[in-house]
Motif scaffolding. Structure first.
Motif, PDB file in Angstrom:
ATOM      1  N   THR A   1       4.453  -0.457   5.956  1.00  0.00           N
ATOM      2  CA  THR A   1       4.573  -1.273   4.736  1.00  0.00           C
ATOM      3  C   THR A   1       3.785  -2.577   4.865  1.00  0.00           C
ATOM      4  O   THR A   1       3.428  -3.194   3.880  1.00  0.00           O
ATOM      5  N   ASN A   2       3.557  -3.015   6.111  1.00  0.00           N
ATOM      6  CA  ASN A   2       2.808  -4.250   6.353  1.00  0.00           C
ATOM      7  C   ASN A   2       2.102  -4.142   7.702  1.00  0.00           C
ATOM      8  O   ASN A   2       2.628  -3.551   8.634  1.00  0.00           O
ATOM      9  N   GLY A   3       0.907  -4.718   7.807  1.00  0.00           N
ATOM     10  CA  GLY A   3       0.160  -4.616   9.064  1.00  0.00           C
ATOM     11  C   GLY A   3      -0.676  -3.357   9.106  1.00  0.00           C
ATOM     12  O   GLY A   3      -1.221  -2.920   8.093  1.00  0.00           O
ATOM     13  N   ARG A   4      -0.754  -2.726  10.277  1.00  0.00           N
ATOM     14  CA  ARG A   4      -1.580  -1.528  10.435  1.00  0.00           C
ATOM     15  C   ARG A   4      -0.847  -0.464  11.260  1.00  0.00           C
ATOM     16  O   ARG A   4       0.146  -0.746  11.924  1.00  0.00           O
TER      17      ARG A   4
ATOM     18  N   ASN B   1      13.376 -10.871   9.550  1.00  0.00           N
ATOM     19  CA  ASN B   1      12.330 -10.284   8.706  1.00  0.00           C
ATOM     20  C   ASN B   1      11.179  -9.833   9.609  1.00  0.00           C
ATOM     21  O   ASN B   1      10.448 -10.652  10.178  1.00  0.00           O
ATOM     22  N   GLY B   2      11.017  -8.508   9.758  1.00  0.00           N
ATOM     23  CA  GLY B   2      10.003  -7.962  10.642  1.00  0.00           C
ATOM     24  C   GLY B   2       8.589  -8.338  10.235  1.00  0.00           C
ATOM     25  O   GLY B   2       7.712  -8.502  11.094  1.00  0.00           O
ATOM     26  N   GLU B   3       8.368  -8.501   8.934  1.00  0.00           N
ATOM     27  CA  GLU B   3       7.020  -8.812   8.446  1.00  0.00           C
ATOM     28  C   GLU B   3       6.538 -10.183   8.933  1.00  0.00           C
ATOM     29  O   GLU B   3       5.336 -10.419   9.048  1.00  0.00           O
ATOM     30  N   ASP B   4       7.492 -11.076   9.213  1.00  0.00           N
ATOM     31  CA  ASP B   4       7.125 -12.401   9.732  1.00  0.00           C
ATOM     32  C   ASP B   4       6.583 -12.327  11.159  1.00  0.00           C
ATOM     33  O   ASP B   4       5.962 -13.281  11.641  1.00  0.00           O
TER      34      ASP B   4
ATOM     35  N   ILE C   1       2.148  -4.917  15.558  1.00  0.00           N
ATOM     36  CA  ILE C   1       0.967  -4.593  14.729  1.00  0.00           C
ATOM     37  C   ILE C   1       1.327  -4.147  13.310  1.00  0.00           C
ATOM     38  O   ILE C   1       0.484  -4.133  12.424  1.00  0.00           O
ATOM     39  N   GLY C   2       2.599  -3.764  13.086  1.00  0.00           N
ATOM     40  CA  GLY C   2       2.970  -3.295  11.746  1.00  0.00           C
ATOM     41  C   GLY C   2       4.463  -3.116  11.585  1.00  0.00           C
ATOM     42  O   GLY C   2       5.217  -3.124  12.569  1.00  0.00           O
ATOM     43  N   THR C   3       4.898  -2.964  10.335  1.00  0.00           N
ATOM     44  CA  THR C   3       6.311  -2.727  10.040  1.00  0.00           C
ATOM     45  C   THR C   3       6.467  -1.483   9.176  1.00  0.00           C
ATOM     46  O   THR C   3       5.567  -1.134   8.403  1.00  0.00           O
ATOM     47  N   TYR C   4       7.616  -0.812   9.313  1.00  0.00           N
ATOM     48  CA  TYR C   4       7.960   0.304   8.429  1.00  0.00           C
ATOM     49  C   TYR C   4       9.196  -0.082   7.622  1.00  0.00           C
ATOM     50  O   TYR C   4       9.929  -1.012   7.997  1.00  0.00           O
TER      51      TYR C   4
END
Length: 446
Positions: free
Chosen positions: A127-130, A173-176, A201-204
């Motif tokens: 959902t965010n990152g790679r 918040n994992g995206e942070d 490197i990314g979040t799901y």
């Protein structure tokens, strides 16, 4: 007679014959509610399982054991089987020790996490990152919303546990954390400790995957950490196979058996757990809904489907005959007024179609009320303190069922509405034909 005049007369008849039309409306409402219940169980489960397809556990065939002498040869054979995405050795599947991260600690959680293996094919949807790349080493894919485990507390019943203790849970918040580095400490049962730094490197989507504590790392790194923590580990004698798609799990399993690659003792162990498929076992592990509950839900769908068909056909035929009999005098009056059999047939069909549409709309309202009431009852049972293992098991299963997003297939709704109307029209035509053969005197006498 013009169709618009027939339509006006039909609407007037619907208003005039409210009580008589209830004879048709009641079975239609019952059948629609039953069919909607079937659909919400089946369609919601199918969508929920589909949303979890990228979960490794969902696609894993476990407990495949071999001797050290044939291990490498067997792995090569398995990797050549169609639909196999990854073969995981015992020490690539799980790190044998505690996994603790100070940076994931909150006032309510101690910072203990799970780490699962991935490769470029089996990486969760990001959902965010790679996503993971071939040359990645000490990297992690993490949940978008993280709640690291409380030491000593089981994760399976964690949400109820949190609620019971009235904890104001703080999530991370994992995206942070994407693009940042965290340090994870590992401690093996033999006392050896280790610290490793990982890049996020990314979040799901933690809600989509029903998981807020699993971090994904390359399987080679998991094995490397295991060997550093436990240098005296014996060579792996147990492996797991990750399949590309959930629908291919049984296919790969059967191929393993046909090639003699699935050890008999593993099959026996699985059989002892109950007559379940590998797919069902994976679903139960990922969703936390046990196999018995899944089977009950399947049987419920079959029962509701058979019951709804029988109830609908019997009620509809009986009620249409009753309504036609009650309407025979009215039909006699219409004939006396000069309306043809064709006009009367059209009026009756349009009237019954209008009743069908209204009944289906009422069914939706009643169904939504039933769902909301059942959710309130489930919530009450989940929150209620109980004594006894059986009741606690029921509460736990209800809790996980409650997490499944309720969805109705719009095409199914359109389909059953059309089918109900078509069956009603056909039924009306056949019953009315018999009545319309009578003359005016016979109709007025009845």
């Amino acid at each position: 007679m013009k169709i618009n005049k027939i339509f006006k007369i039909s609407i007037h008849r619907v208003k005039q014959n409210k009580k008589r039309n209830l004879i048709i409306a009641i079975p239609i409402i019952l059948i629609t509610i039953l069919l909607l219940t079937i659909n919400i169980i089946q369609y919601s489960m199918e969508n929920y399982i589909k949303s979890l397809e990228n979960n490794l556990t969902m696609r894993t065939i476990s407990s495949i054991r071999y001797s050290v002498f044939e291990y490498e040869e067997i792995i090569e054979k398995i990797e050549n089987i169609e639909h196999v995405d990854m073969v995981i050795g015992e020490y690539e599947e799980n790190i044998y020790g505690y996994k603790y991260c100070e940076q994931l600690k909150t006032k309510d959680a101690d910072g203990y996490v799970k780490i699962n293996p991935i490769n470029t094919k089996t990486c969760p949807d990001i959902t965010n990152g790679r996503k993971l790349q071939e040359d990645d080493k000490y990297v992690l894919i993490i949940p978008s919303k993280i709640y690291a485990d409380i030491e000593g507390e089981p994760t399976r019943f964690r949400d109820i546990y949190i609620e019971k203790r009235n904890l104001n849970v703080e999530y991370i918040n994992g995206e942070d954390l994407v693009g940042k580095k965290i340090t994870i400490s590992f401690e093996a049962s033999n006392g050896n400790t280790l610290e490793k730094q990982f890049e996020i490197i990314g979040t799901y989507d933690s809600n989509l995957y029903n998981d807020m504590s699993t971090l994904y790392a390359p399987k080679e790194i998991i094995k490397e950490i295991n060997l550093e923590l436990n240098p005296d580990l014996l060579p792996e004698l147990e492996i797991s196979v990750v399949v590309d798609k959930i629908e291919n799990v049984e296919l790969v399993k059967n191929e393993l058996i046909s090639q003699g690659l699935y050890e008999k003792s593993a099959i026996l162990q699985e059989a002892q757990k109950g007559d379940t498929s590998e797919t069902e076992a994976n679903i139960s592990r990922v969703t936390n809904i046990n196999v018995e509950t899944i089977n009950i839900m399947k049987k419920l769908i079959i029962f509701l489907l058979l019951a709804s068909i029988l109830i609908f056909l019997s009620f509809l035929i009986t009620t249409n005959i009753n309504k036609a009999y009650l309407s025979s005098t009215e039909i006699g009056v219409l004939k006396a007024e000069g309306y043809t059999n064709k006009d009367i047939q059209k009026m009756t069909i349009i009237e019954n179609i209008i009743v069908c549409i209204i009944s289906i709309m009422v069914s939706f309202i009643v169904f939504i009320l039933i769902i909301n009431i059942s959710n309130i009852i489930m919530d009450y049972i989940i929150k209620k303190d109980t004594i006894g293992l059986t009741m606690n098991e029921i509460r736990e299963q209800l809790f996980y069922i409650r997490q499944i997003p309720k969805k109705i297939n719009p095409l199914f709704v359109l389909g059953i509405s059309v089918v109900i109307i078509i069956i009603e029209v056909i039924n009306t035509i056949f019953i009315n034909k018999k009545i319309l053969r009578k003359n005016i005197r016979e109709l007025l006498k009845s």
